[in-house]
Design a protein around this motif. Structure first.
Motif, short mmCIF file in Angstrom:
data_model
loop_
_atom_site.label_atom_id
_atom_site.label_comp_id
_atom_site.label_asym_id
_atom_site.label_seq_id
_atom_site.Cartn_x
_atom_site.Cartn_y
_atom_site.Cartn_z
N LYS A 112 0.89 -1.69 0.41
CA LYS A 112 0.26 -0.10 0.10
C LYS A 112 0.80 1.71 0.22
O LYS A 112 0.79 2.10 -0.56
CB LYS A 112 -0.85 -0.06 1.25
CG LYS A 112 -1.72 -1.28 0.92
CD LYS A 112 -3.00 -1.17 2.24
CE LYS A 112 -4.29 -2.50 2.53
NZ LYS A 112 -4.58 -2.30 3.87
N THR A 113 1.67 1.80 0.39
CA THR A 113 3.04 2.67 0.79
C THR A 113 3.33 2.65 -0.78
O THR A 113 3.50 3.80 -1.13
CB THR A 113 4.54 1.93 1.65
OG1 THR A 113 3.40 1.94 2.94
CG2 THR A 113 4.79 3.56 1.97
N HIS A 114 3.41 1.58 -1.14
CA HIS A 114 4.20 1.23 -2.70
C HIS A 114 3.14 2.58 -3.78
O HIS A 114 3.85 3.09 -4.42
CB HIS A 114 4.83 0.54 -3.19
CG HIS A 114 5.75 0.04 -2.68
ND1 HIS A 114 6.32 -0.36 -1.85
CD2 HIS A 114 7.39 -0.28 -3.02
CE1 HIS A 114 7.64 -0.51 -1.83
NE2 HIS A 114 8.47 -0.84 -2.14
N ILE A 115 1.76 1.76 -3.34
CA ILE A 115 1.64 2.30 -4.44
C ILE A 115 0.98 3.91 -4.01
O ILE A 115 1.11 4.48 -4.96
CB ILE A 115 -0.25 0.94 -3.93
CG1 ILE A 115 -0.63 0.17 -4.28
CG2 ILE A 115 -1.65 2.42 -4.44
CD1 ILE A 115 -1.38 -0.27 -4.29
N GLN A 116 0.50 4.70 -2.69
CA GLN A 116 0.31 5.53 -2.37
C GLN A 116 2.04 6.03 -3.55
O GLN A 116 1.10 7.76 -3.38
CB GLN A 116 0.66 5.82 -0.94
CG GLN A 116 -1.04 5.14 -0.29
CD GLN A 116 -0.28 4.97 1.16
OE1 GLN A 116 0.80 5.67 1.72
NE2 GLN A 116 -0.73 4.26 1.78
N ALA A 117 3.11 5.82 -2.86
CA ALA A 117 4.04 6.61 -3.67
C ALA A 117 4.12 6.93 -4.91
O ALA A 117 4.01 7.53 -5.57
CB ALA A 117 5.67 6.31 -3.13
#
Length: 259
Positions: A112-117
């Motif tokens: 999810k963090t990668h998607i947000q970035a």
């Protein structure tokens, strides 16, 4: 010109003949390569390779296998590293429940963090999924509902239903040498109806060498064998698929500049 959208040129498998590997790729018509980050702690080595070659780009991210052992990264951490012109996407990230080298909850949080970035910078996210179709799709749908993002399913080996759904959600599908394996008819069936304008090809080198090199180290040059098989599955000429898949790459990875 073909694009190998996913390889690992920083791996030690290439340290003894790196220049020859690049020459082989050129001879095979592979004009662009993306070397993928799997350990954020090794990002500088990955970036260095891209910086030294006009036709090589890179990503930044943490493979789900390494989600527990690598430092926890924030959206700010990832976007800062992705500010370099040679960094064109985030990942590979995602979920791997086959090996489960990292706890599922940790994998999910990092995904999810990668998607947000990716959403923050408007860059694609490179998604790894193995034995985790339901949870991968749930996270993609959840995040898409918040705000759309772009990306691809790398080394696609999931079901036709999964392929249909991720394409419906706007993602691309990248095909590896697995498509050439004799026992991969299910994969060939799964991509038969995927629109040509959503397909990419990759090696995942040094892994997953296509026939006739199965069992040997993979390298970007072998993208040509995968492209030929996908063209056959789709019922188009190799030339048409080569042009289409390359156009797809530069559409999705808009930060990458054509040579």
């Amino acid at each position: 010109m073909l694009v190998d959208t996913h390889c690992h040129l920083d791996f030690p498998d290439f340290k003894d003949d790196f220049d020859q590997v690049l020459a082989n790729a050129k001879d095979a018509g592979v004009g662009t390569m993306v070397t993928i980050c799997t350990y954020v702690t090794r990002f500088e080595q990955v970036l260095d390779i891209a910086k030294q070659h006009d036709n090589i780009f890179c990503t930044v991210g943490i493979h789900p296998h390494n989600a527990e052992t690598e430092p926890e990264v924030s959206v700010e951490d990832l976007t800062k590293m992705a500010s370099h012109p040679k960094v064109i996407g985030f990942g590979e990230t995602g979920l791997d429940y086959f090996y489960e080298h990292s706890p599922r909850e940790t994998q999910q949080a990092q995904f999810k963090t990668h998607i947000q970035a990716a959403r923050e910078l408007g860059l694609p996210v490179i998604i790894h999924t193995r034995e985790a179709e339901a949870d991968t799709l749930a996270i993609i749908e959840e995040e898409m509902a918040k705000e759309p993002f772009s990306g691809l399913i790398h080394c696609f080996s999931a079901s036709k239903e999964f392929a249909d759904r991720v394409v419906e959600l706007g993602l691309y599908i990248s095909i590896s040498g697995i498509v050439t394996f004799k026992k991969a008819q299910e994969l060939r069936d799964a991509i038969a109806d995927v629109p040509l304008d959503r397909l990419l090809v990759e090696t995942d080198a040094p892994y997953l060498s296509p026939i006739p090199y199965r069992g040997k180290r993979n390298e970007p040059a072998y993208t040509a064998h995968t492209a030929a098989k996908v063209a056959e599955v789709k019922g188009v000429s190799v030339e048409e698929f080569t042009q289409q898949s390359t156009d797809n790459f530069f559409r999705l990875f808009a930060k990458a500049k054509r040579g």
